[in-house]
Design a protein around this motif. Structure first.
Motif, PDB file in Angstrom:
ATOM      1  N   PHE A 298      -2.515   3.894  -6.117  1.00  0.00           N
ATOM      2  CA  PHE A 298      -1.562   3.362  -5.170  1.00  0.00           C
ATOM      3  C   PHE A 298       0.041   3.682  -5.696  1.00  0.00           C
ATOM      4  N   ALA A 299       0.859   4.031  -4.652  1.00  0.00           N
ATOM      5  CA  ALA A 299       2.058   4.714  -4.962  1.00  0.00           C
ATOM      6  C   ALA A 299       3.166   3.568  -5.700  1.00  0.00           C
TER       7      ALA A 299
ATOM      8  N   HIS B 205      -1.252  10.315  -4.328  1.00  0.00           N
ATOM      9  CA  HIS B 205      -0.419   8.696  -4.156  1.00  0.00           C
ATOM     10  C   HIS B 205      -0.590   8.440  -2.641  1.00  0.00           C
TER      11      HIS B 205
ATOM     12  N   SER C 211      -0.021   4.686   0.046  1.00  0.00           N
ATOM     13  CA  SER C 211       0.562   3.599   0.295  1.00  0.00           C
ATOM     14  C   SER C 211      -0.414   2.762   1.164  1.00  0.00           C
TER      15      SER C 211
END
Lengths: 570, 130
Positions: free
Chosen positions: B10-11, B37, B39
């Protein structure tokens, strides 16, 4: 330090001791002597004598080079600050947690309140709650703070001239400080009255976590701008807290931690000088947040060594004359990565030993990790217990009655010198590779930390390193500690709703104009020598009720940046 | 044939010490690793399809595992993608049944050895490991 007669006696005793070990253990008992090293790889002897510290200088606390402590009186005059880093949900939940912690004994100097606030991931990166990139992390592990209203909810009722306010941000420290100034102004406080801390060390996070932001060179500019502003207008504000903690969490050795922190300090100070600041005007407001892991004596030696190294570097390299530039203040964050999810109550023991090391080393402030941090965010019970660890050490053990109680110990003094020696080797390596910023830009530092992490894991899997409860002394039945939880979706809805109301109640044209001025100031800020115009523009934007995300957004629009940091090469 | 693994973080969850050791362990066992990565969990599904991976591994250390797993399950179902998902990080055991209900094949809590995770991946893919 020692008379010739004393050294002669030590030599004689050491020879006898060697003979006894050799004959009594190695030959008679066939005992194979173990080979010990510290975490930093310093080989250890089995016992130390005056012969190991022949060159030791006579020192006292409160005098240069301050290895034994930066003040003549230590905890006798004022105990260490118990500063628990905290925050979750909206500023409302965090405010409740602050109140709870203060009631339980979180405290600064002279009984004054402290608010060391962790902000959530979007806040730390400058994304407002309504930004799509923020979704799913609003209020996670920190407070969501994007408006002056949020600051008011956090800090209403506290005397801002007496409360040590320290928001813990990544590269958004500058707009956060602008917002704090405007919030304080609204409550009638002048900048020079404010007492607190900006972390102002985003680069440490760039290399220890995989979150990006403006490029490292831009982040350095934002840091210089903050230091310049504080030096001119906020004499009580601690502008920069150089963080060694995260290097420790990435398995850097104690010596590597010091080497990295000090090489980045030197580069930052040089940039501040380029920005027109005189060393003695801003160096007194530096401090560090260090990691303390489980190698008890080496951690103590590290903290003592840092004070001495700082004093020497500031005097010899930067010509500092003000004693405050030489007296380095240290906050310790006990090592969260030392904690295990298995048998979590054992973590209280780990934290107690880490805090004891911290206190024996005479630092100014401590954050103690909670026993449930390997399971999730800390519960009230767990944070209270973390405070109790400090209170038991302070009030029950008597260790705080005497300053630097280990000063003069043959072993600790020898080890303090050795850690310094090793740390200087790391500094030399970094400077040979072009300096701290260059070692970020060429990937060297990140590579070092990643390989340290992989090595640490291998040592556990091979059994070379013992972690009680994890790879040794395991139990069949796990003790369950209930994880702390809160409603993430509801937090997100509330944060977005509050933000919507905030934006509806402002002059949007004025906000837009002020953001344009931030962009222009950022555009003009090309070299360190040009520092000084960005912060005033941000303060104007905060007065125009711009949000943290809007201000940071304006900066990033000009500077560019990356979403994540891993793999970055300049 | 070597397994192809998509590892995703998760960013805004910066904790990557765990995933670094997993990436390293997978590569040491000859697996091909794609590291991304995200979002939005939809990005995971997109990458997984494009890269045609055998397994999806998620890391989560800030308490967002339920949020991600729910959205990911929905996104996988919408695109009719049937790739096994595993998750690791700071995840309380109390949440494991819920994650399994959403189709997560296995949860690796704090302290798990990388080898355990790698062995499980090779079991899932039926690949032989050295």
């Amino acid at each position: 330090m020692f008379s010739e007669a004393a050294l002669d006696k030590a030599r004689k005793l050491q020879q006898e001791w060697r003979r006894e070990v050799s004959q009594g253990y190695e030959q008679k008992l066939k005992f194979e002597l173990p080979q010990y090293t510290t975490e930093s790889g310093i080989p250890l002897k089995y016992i130390y004598t005056p012969l190991d510290v022949k060159e030791m200088d006579v020192e006292i606390s409160g005098a240069y080079p301050y290895t034994r402590g930066i003040r003549p009186l230590g905890y006798q005059y004022t105990p260490w600050m118990i500063q628990i880093l905290h925050g979750y949900g909206t500023s409302e939940e965090t405010h409740h947690r602050t109140e709870y912690l203060l009631k339980e004994g979180m405290v600064g100097y002279a009984g004054q309140p402290v608010a060391l606030i962790q902000v959530d991931p979007p806040t730390t990166c400058g994304y407002d709650p309504d930004d799509p990139r923020a979704s799913g992390t609003i209020g996670l592990g920190g407070a969501s703070v994007s408006t002056l209203d949020d600051l008011d909810v956090l800090l209403k009722g506290y005397d801002l001239a007496k409360t040590r306010v320290a928001p813990n941000n990544r590269f958004t420290c500058l707009p956060m400080l602008a917002m704090y100034l405007v919030y304080a102004e609204g409550r009638g406080y002048k900048p020079q009255e404010l007492n607190g801390q900006s972390q102002n060390d985003a680069l440490t996070r760039w290399i220890t976590t995989d979150i990006g932001g403006p490029t490292p060179a831009t982040q350095q500019k934002l840091r210089i701008e903050l230091i310049k502003y504080c030096t001119q207008y906020m004499p009580r504000w601690n502008h920069t807290n150089l963080c060694g903690y995260l290097y420790g969490e990435m398995c850097a050795t104690p010596a590597q931690e010091l080497g990295i922190v000090l090489s980045q300090a030197i580069e930052l100070i040089e940039d501040c000088i380029k920005a027109g600041l005189a060393p003695d005007s801003f160096i007194p407001r530096f401090s560090s947040q260090l990691h303390v892991g489980m190698d008890f004596f080496e951690e103590i030696a590290k903290l003592r060594a840092l004070r001495g190294m700082w004093a020497k570097i500031m005097r010899e390299r930067f010509g500092c004359k003000d004693p405050r530039s030489l007296q380095y203040r240290i906050h310790v964050h006990t090592g969260g990565s030392a904690l295990t999810a298995q048998q979590p109550l054992s973590n209280i023991t780990r934290a107690a030993l880490q805090v004891l090391a911290t206190v024996l080393a005479g630092v100014q402030s401590n954050h103690t990790c909670s026993y449930d941090e390997a399971i999730g965010l800390p519960s009230e019970d767990a944070v209270r217990t973390a405070i109790r660890v400090n209170q038991i050490i302070l009030h029950e053990t008597g260790v705080a009655k005497v300053s630097d109680p280990l000063g003069g110990s043959y072993y600790v003094e020898w080890l303090t010198d050795k850690v310094e020696e090793e740390a200087r080797k790391v500094m030399t390596e970094i400077f040979d590779l072009g300096g701290f910023l260059n070692c970020i830009e060429n990937g060297w530092l990140r590579g070092l930390l990643e390989s340290q992490s992989i090595k640490w894991r291998r040592e556990i899997d091979s059994g070379k390193r013992t972690i009680v409860g994890l790879n040794a002394f395991k139990t069949e039945e796990e003790i369950e500690v209930p994880p702390f939880a809160f409603d993430l979706a509801q937090t997100e809805r509330r944060a977005i709703e509050q933000l919507r109301r905030w934006k509806a109640n402002r002059d949007n044209a004025e906000a837009r104009d002020s953001l344009q001025k931030v962009r222009e100031a950022m555009q003009k800020y090309q070299t360190m020598e040009q520092a000084g115009d960005l912060m005033p523009a941000l303060i104007e934007a905060a007065r125009a009720k711009c949000t943290l995300g809007e201000m940071m957004g304006a900066i990033v629009e000009v500077s560019g940046g990356r979403i994540y940091s891993r793999g970055y090469r300049a | 044939m070597s397994s192809k693994v998509l590892l995703a973080r998760f960013a805004l969850d910066g904790h990557d010490r765990g995933i670094i050791t997993i990436i390293n362990a997978c590569r040491e066992k000859g697996m091909e690793v794609i590291y991304i990565h995200f979002s939005d969990p939809k990005e995971i599904v997109k990458s997984a399809m494009e890269e045609d991976v055998d397994v999806i591994g998620i890391t989560s250390s800030m308490g967002q595992h339920l949020y991600i797993a729910a959205k990911l399950a929905k996104a996988l179902a919408e695109d009719k993608v049937d790739i096994p998902v595993i998750i690791g990080g700071v995840i309380p055991t109390i949440d494991v049944p819920k994650l399994e209900d959403w189709g997560i094949k296995k949860v690796f809590g704090p302290g798990t050895s990388p080898e355990e995770a790698v062995n499980f991946i090779s079991q899932l893919t039926g690949a032989r490991i050295d």
